[in-house]
Design a protein around this motif. Structure first.
Motif, PDB file in Angstrom:
ATOM      1  N   ASN A   3      -8.292  -4.734   3.063  1.00  0.00           N
ATOM      2  CA  ASN A   3      -6.605  -4.213   2.291  1.00  0.00           C
ATOM      3  C   ASN A   3      -5.704  -3.833   2.412  1.00  0.00           C
ATOM      4  O   ASN A   3      -5.673  -2.839   4.313  1.00  0.00           O
ATOM      5  CB  ASN A   3      -7.441  -3.671   1.779  1.00  0.00           C
ATOM      6  N   ASN A   4      -4.830  -3.978   2.248  1.00  0.00           N
ATOM      7  CA  ASN A   4      -3.366  -3.126   2.138  1.00  0.00           C
ATOM      8  C   ASN A   4      -3.091  -2.486   0.970  1.00  0.00           C
ATOM      9  O   ASN A   4      -3.159  -2.535  -0.036  1.00  0.00           O
ATOM     10  CB  ASN A   4      -2.532  -4.081   2.837  1.00  0.00           C
ATOM     11  N   ASP A   7      -3.049  -4.188  -2.602  1.00  0.00           N
ATOM     12  CA  ASP A   7      -4.726  -4.064  -3.221  1.00  0.00           C
ATOM     13  C   ASP A   7      -4.136  -3.049  -2.990  1.00  0.00           C
ATOM     14  O   ASP A   7      -5.102  -2.489  -4.685  1.00  0.00           O
ATOM     15  CB  ASP A   7      -5.842  -4.964  -1.845  1.00  0.00           C
ATOM     16  N   TYR A   8      -4.128  -2.100  -3.181  1.00  0.00           N
ATOM     17  CA  TYR A   8      -3.966  -0.574  -3.304  1.00  0.00           C
ATOM     18  C   TYR A   8      -3.322  -0.545  -4.448  1.00  0.00           C
ATOM     19  O   TYR A   8      -4.181  -0.561  -5.535  1.00  0.00           O
ATOM     20  CB  TYR A   8      -3.825   0.406  -2.466  1.00  0.00           C
ATOM     21  N   PHE A  10      -2.744  -2.900  -7.049  1.00  0.00           N
ATOM     22  CA  PHE A  10      -3.948  -3.702  -7.583  1.00  0.00           C
ATOM     23  C   PHE A  10      -4.710  -2.909  -8.699  1.00  0.00           C
ATOM     24  O   PHE A  10      -4.537  -2.738 -10.010  1.00  0.00           O
ATOM     25  CB  PHE A  10      -4.079  -5.171  -7.444  1.00  0.00           C
ATOM     26  N   TRP A  11      -5.288  -2.514  -7.639  1.00  0.00           N
ATOM     27  CA  TRP A  11      -6.324  -1.639  -7.943  1.00  0.00           C
ATOM     28  C   TRP A  11      -5.919  -0.309  -9.059  1.00  0.00           C
ATOM     29  O   TRP A  11      -6.949   0.193 -10.002  1.00  0.00           O
ATOM     30  CB  TRP A  11      -7.114  -1.246  -6.836  1.00  0.00           C
ATOM     31  N   GLU A  80       5.117  -6.008  -7.424  1.00  0.00           N
ATOM     32  CA  GLU A  80       4.102  -4.794  -7.960  1.00  0.00           C
ATOM     33  C   GLU A  80       4.034  -3.843  -7.962  1.00  0.00           C
ATOM     34  O   GLU A  80       3.310  -3.224  -9.835  1.00  0.00           O
ATOM     35  CB  GLU A  80       2.957  -4.742  -6.449  1.00  0.00           C
ATOM     36  N   SER A 260      -3.855  -0.382   6.996  1.00  0.00           N
ATOM     37  CA  SER A 260      -5.393  -0.831   5.302  1.00  0.00           C
ATOM     38  C   SER A 260      -5.656   0.615   4.990  1.00  0.00           C
ATOM     39  O   SER A 260      -5.842   1.158   5.411  1.00  0.00           O
ATOM     40  CB  SER A 260      -6.865  -1.332   7.098  1.00  0.00           C
ATOM     41  N   GLN A 262      -8.668   1.794   1.906  1.00  0.00           N
ATOM     42  CA  GLN A 262     -10.064   1.897   1.053  1.00  0.00           C
ATOM     43  C   GLN A 262      -9.687   1.821   0.099  1.00  0.00           C
ATOM     44  O   GLN A 262      -9.376   3.700  -0.016  1.00  0.00           O
ATOM     45  CB  GLN A 262     -10.813   1.551   2.055  1.00  0.00           C
TER      46      GLN A 262
END
Length: 370
Positions: A3-4, A7-8, A10-11, A80, A260, A262
């Motif tokens: 994930n990049n 993704d963060y 979005f989360w 985003e 990356s 998390q």
């Protein structure tokens, strides 16, 4: 697939900072923000504020915006930001963008109001102009370069006009400017700085590391480099650095979009890889073997050769690579004998450092090639 930052976003896009506190991934996002072409929609040095949502909407709608951003991923980045409650209400102001061929200066910065108590000063890294790259290389023999002086002036002006505490950050040369401005601003301003983010930015000459201002700010500096870092390992660092996993290879790991993530943090590694160690050793040994005059002569000569192509940007240089290569070879041939000899000596020194670096990789237990 790792994930990049997309993704963060979005989360965490629907979570305010009161719900999830500011973290290092937020720091890298605001550092990347400085690369956007604000000059298309904002006046320079303006105290007028614009929200990130308003900015993103205007830039997305701007004609031919796909060809005006530095990286194609910046379009997704804008979308985003537009849709992220975490970021879109932040306010932007005090945009500055200065490119001066005469003084070999490329400098850009913007300030982001995170909340009522904190500002984030974001310094842009090297753009795709040849002037920007030339100033980067000047760091090897000039202290300070114009962008570093402008960075100090910028942070002092922001601090004089605003009472909030500050976070300071940047990527590539922007990371270097973030550290430099925090180290050489007044002690009163330093006391208002909460953290300094250096995302894969080059270090400094030893003269800088010995200064009291640098020593005072050093424990607030967080430096992040990818596992095969090249840019971030240039020159010298006194502060600790954190190694982030990148999904790219080699120099392409400099791209923040490849780092990356998390949940609320980066995926970190224990050490840089052998490629980074080899390049780090080779370049440091090479630079150490050159005096300041040799460094300056080499950089000026290479820049002169590049400008013979009439390219102003790296993209223009790459756009007609074959013809530009012929022009550069002809330019080398046309150099006067002393300059050509000096250039050859520098390249021979690099070759020698490379051989020694390879030997170190072979015999040093810490640098065993896998």
């Amino acid at each position: 697939m790792a994930n990049n930052i997309f993704d963060y976003m979005f989360w965490r896009g629907d979570l305010s900072f009161s719900e999830r506190e500011f973290n290092d991934v937020d720091g890298v996002i605001l550092a990347r923000l400085s690369y956007l072409p604000f000059e298309l929609i904002m006046n320079q040095n303006s105290i007028k504020e614009i929200t990130i949502a308003e900015m993103a909407k205007k830039l997305i709608a701007y004609p031919n915006i796909e060809n005006l951003v530095i990286q194609k991923e910046d379009i997704q980045f804008l979308n985003e930001l537009l849709n992220s409650r975490r970021f879109n209400s932040m306010k932007l102001f005090a945009y500055v963008n200065k490119i001066d061929e005469k003084t070999q200066t490329q400098f850009s910065a913007i300030t982001i109001k995170i909340n009522e108590n904190e500002l984030y000063i974001s310094f842009r890294g090297t753009d795709n102009t040849l002037i920007g790259w030339k100033e980067d290389f000047n760091m090897g023999f000039v202290f300070p370069v114009p962008a570093q002086e402008l960075a100090v002036d910028y942070i002092e002006k922001i601090a004089s006009r605003h009472s909030e505490n500050m976070l300071v950050g940047g990527h590539s040369k922007g990371g270097n400017l973030a550290v430099y401005s925090a180290a050489f601003c007044s002690e009163a301003v330093q006391n208002r700085i909460e953290i300094v983010y250096n995302f894969d930015g080059p270090g400094f000459d030893e003269k800088v590391l010995q200064k009291d201002g640098y020593k005072r700010i050093c424990n607030k500096v967080n430096t992040f480099v990818p596992q095969s870092s090249v840019v971030g390992m240039l020159l010298n660092h006194e502060e600790r650095y954190i190694i982030v996993h990148s999904t790219q290879l080699g120099l392409l790991q400099h791209d923040l979009y490849s780092w990356s993530v998390q949940i609320d943090s980066f995926i970190c590694l224990e050490a840089v890889d052998n490629t980074s160690r080899f390049i780090d050793y080779t370049l440091k040994a090479w630079i150490a073997n050159l005096d300041y005059e040799q460094r300056e002569k080499f950089v000026d000569t290479m820049y002169t050769i590049l400008t013979k192509t009439n390219a102003n940007t790296v993209k223009e240089l790459e756009g007609n690579l074959f013809m530009n290569a012929i022009t550069m070879l002809k330019s080398i041939k046309d150099l006067d004998e002393p300059t050509r000899k000096a250039l050859t000596q520098v390249f021979m020194s690099l070759l020698k450092s490379t051989r020694v670096g390879l030997l170190q990789v072979v015999i040093n237990k810490d640098l065993i090639v896998k």
